[in-house]
Design a protein around this motif. Structure first.
Motif, mmCIF file in Angstrom:
data_model
loop_
_atom_site.group_PDB
_atom_site.id
_atom_site.type_symbol
_atom_site.label_atom_id
_atom_site.label_comp_id
_atom_site.label_asym_id
_atom_site.label_seq_id
_atom_site.Cartn_x
_atom_site.Cartn_y
_atom_site.Cartn_z
ATOM 1 N N ARG A 261 12.239 -1.385 7.263
ATOM 2 C CA ARG A 261 12.446 -1.615 8.701
ATOM 3 C C ARG A 261 13.649 -0.832 9.230
ATOM 4 O O ARG A 261 13.708 -0.506 10.412
ATOM 5 N N GLU A 262 14.622 -0.563 8.359
ATOM 6 C CA GLU A 262 15.824 0.163 8.780
ATOM 7 C C GLU A 262 15.557 1.637 9.028
ATOM 8 O O GLU A 262 16.270 2.261 9.817
ATOM 9 N N VAL A 263 14.547 2.217 8.356
ATOM 10 C CA VAL A 263 14.371 3.678 8.446
ATOM 11 C C VAL A 263 12.950 4.132 8.765
ATOM 12 O O VAL A 263 12.729 5.317 9.029
ATOM 13 N N LEU A 264 11.989 3.227 8.748
ATOM 14 C CA LEU A 264 10.601 3.582 9.026
ATOM 15 C C LEU A 264 10.086 2.755 10.197
ATOM 16 O O LEU A 264 10.438 1.581 10.332
ATOM 17 N N ASP A 265 9.235 3.370 11.019
ATOM 18 C CA ASP A 265 8.625 2.600 12.103
ATOM 19 C C ASP A 265 7.368 1.904 11.581
ATOM 20 O O ASP A 265 6.980 2.070 10.414
ATOM 21 N N ASP A 266 6.724 1.125 12.433
ATOM 22 C CA ASP A 266 5.558 0.344 12.012
ATOM 23 C C ASP A 266 4.433 1.222 11.470
ATOM 24 O O ASP A 266 3.815 0.885 10.450
ATOM 25 N N ALA A 267 4.160 2.348 12.142
ATOM 26 C CA ALA A 267 3.092 3.244 11.689
ATOM 27 C C ALA A 267 3.410 3.826 10.321
ATOM 28 O O ALA A 267 2.520 3.952 9.463
ATOM 29 N N GLU A 268 4.666 4.162 10.085
ATOM 30 C CA GLU A 268 5.064 4.711 8.786
ATOM 31 C C GLU A 268 4.975 3.659 7.683
ATOM 32 O O GLU A 268 4.495 3.947 6.584
ATOM 33 N N ILE A 269 5.426 2.452 7.989
ATOM 34 C CA ILE A 269 5.332 1.361 7.006
ATOM 35 C C ILE A 269 3.875 1.121 6.642
ATOM 36 O O ILE A 269 3.516 1.039 5.459
ATOM 37 N N SER A 270 3.032 1.025 7.639
ATOM 38 C CA SER A 270 1.607 0.813 7.396
ATOM 39 C C SER A 270 1.020 1.942 6.558
ATOM 40 O O SER A 270 0.287 1.696 5.590
ATOM 41 N N ALA A 271 1.348 3.176 6.907
ATOM 42 C CA ALA A 271 0.810 4.330 6.179
ATOM 43 C C ALA A 271 1.256 4.328 4.722
ATOM 44 O O ALA A 271 0.447 4.581 3.821
ATOM 45 N N VAL A 272 2.527 4.041 4.467
ATOM 46 C CA VAL A 272 3.018 3.999 3.080
ATOM 47 C C VAL A 272 2.267 2.951 2.281
ATOM 48 O O VAL A 272 1.831 3.202 1.149
ATOM 49 N N ILE A 273 2.090 1.776 2.855
ATOM 50 C CA ILE A 273 1.383 0.710 2.147
ATOM 51 C C ILE A 273 -0.060 1.117 1.880
ATOM 52 O O ILE A 273 -0.581 0.900 0.775
ATOM 53 N N TRP A 274 -0.726 1.746 2.858
ATOM 54 C CA TRP A 274 -2.104 2.201 2.639
ATOM 55 C C TRP A 274 -2.180 3.280 1.565
ATOM 56 O O TRP A 274 -3.113 3.283 0.750
ATOM 57 N N VAL A 275 -1.205 4.189 1.525
ATOM 58 C CA VAL A 275 -1.191 5.205 0.459
ATOM 59 C C VAL A 275 -1.081 4.514 -0.894
ATOM 60 O O VAL A 275 -1.808 4.848 -1.841
ATOM 61 N N ALA A 276 -0.193 3.527 -0.987
ATOM 62 C CA ALA A 276 -0.023 2.802 -2.261
ATOM 63 C C ALA A 276 -1.286 2.028 -2.640
ATOM 64 O O ALA A 276 -1.674 2.002 -3.812
ATOM 65 N N ILE A 277 -1.934 1.421 -1.661
ATOM 66 C CA ILE A 277 -3.181 0.696 -1.941
ATOM 67 C C ILE A 277 -4.244 1.666 -2.472
ATOM 68 O O ILE A 277 -4.933 1.379 -3.462
ATOM 69 N N ALA A 278 -4.369 2.809 -1.811
ATOM 70 C CA ALA A 278 -5.397 3.781 -2.212
ATOM 71 C C ALA A 278 -5.155 4.311 -3.626
ATOM 72 O O ALA A 278 -6.082 4.361 -4.439
ATOM 73 N N ILE A 279 -3.916 4.691 -3.933
ATOM 74 C CA ILE A 279 -3.667 5.253 -5.271
ATOM 75 C C ILE A 279 -3.798 4.169 -6.333
ATOM 76 O O ILE A 279 -4.243 4.440 -7.451
ATOM 77 N N ASN A 280 -3.448 2.924 -5.997
ATOM 78 C CA ASN A 280 -3.682 1.832 -6.956
ATOM 79 C C ASN A 280 -5.163 1.745 -7.309
ATOM 80 O O ASN A 280 -5.522 1.572 -8.478
ATOM 81 N N ALA A 281 -6.033 1.885 -6.315
ATOM 82 C CA ALA A 281 -7.481 1.841 -6.572
ATOM 83 C C ALA A 281 -7.914 3.008 -7.454
ATOM 84 O O ALA A 281 -8.657 2.828 -8.432
#
Length: 166
Positions: A128-148
């Motif tokens: 929250r200190e350095v990323l906006d909502d869209a960036e946070i969401s995108a990072v989490i989606w990247v992590a979800i995808a690579i986990n799969a």
């Protein structure tokens, strides 16, 4: 790994099916999801190096040799340095990563280990200190995808082979 366990794993490996080949429609749906996630990351302003760092860190945690190979090459193509790749597993102990990268890596780790609620809250606070909502969401989606993809490659025992020199 003990020699007995290694022998048993090697003996079973040829019996493994490649999930991507056995169920191509399901795999193509995963690929399409990854394409959408990659576009979402770009739209959110995440550069390719940051995305590859997330892919690599999650693949390190999961022990996916195939994805580590693929995404190390992708990170190098994107301009990542050997030095930073070499210390990625210990990113918290270096000053080589930016605040944005550190926040993304912490979120990726929290996504990969969702049961660790305290780490998840800390990662979110830091993000929250350095990323906006869209960036946070995108990072989490990247992590979800690579986990799969890690699970597909690990359970299929996708090999990492030597590539011919050009």
């Amino acid at each position: 790994m003990s020699e007995t366990v290694r022998t048993a794993v090697e003996r079973r490996a040829p019996d493994r099916i490649y999930l991507d080949k056995e169920s191509p429609a399901a795999y193509q749906a995963l690929v399409k999801t990854a394409d959408t996630v990659r576009a979402t990351a770009a739209e959110a302003g995440l550069d390719r190096i940051l995305v590859e760092l997330v892919n690599l860190r999650v693949s390190q945690i999961n022990g996916c040799a195939f994805c580590l190979d693929v995404h190390t090459r992708a990170a190098v193509r994107a301009g990542e340095t050997a030095r930073r790749l070499g210390v990625l597993a210990a990113w918290r102990d270096t000053e080589l990563f930016t605040a944005r990268e550190r926040a993304a890596l912490a979120l990726a780790e929290a996504t990969t280990h969702p049961a660790d609620a305290l780490a998840q809250e800390r990662a979110y606070d830091e993000a929250r200190e350095v990323l906006d909502d869209a960036e946070i969401s995108a990072v989490i989606w990247v992590a979800i995808a690579i986990n799969a993809f890690n699970r597909v490659s690990i359970l299929s025992k996708h090999p990492v082979r030597e590539t011919p020199a050009r």
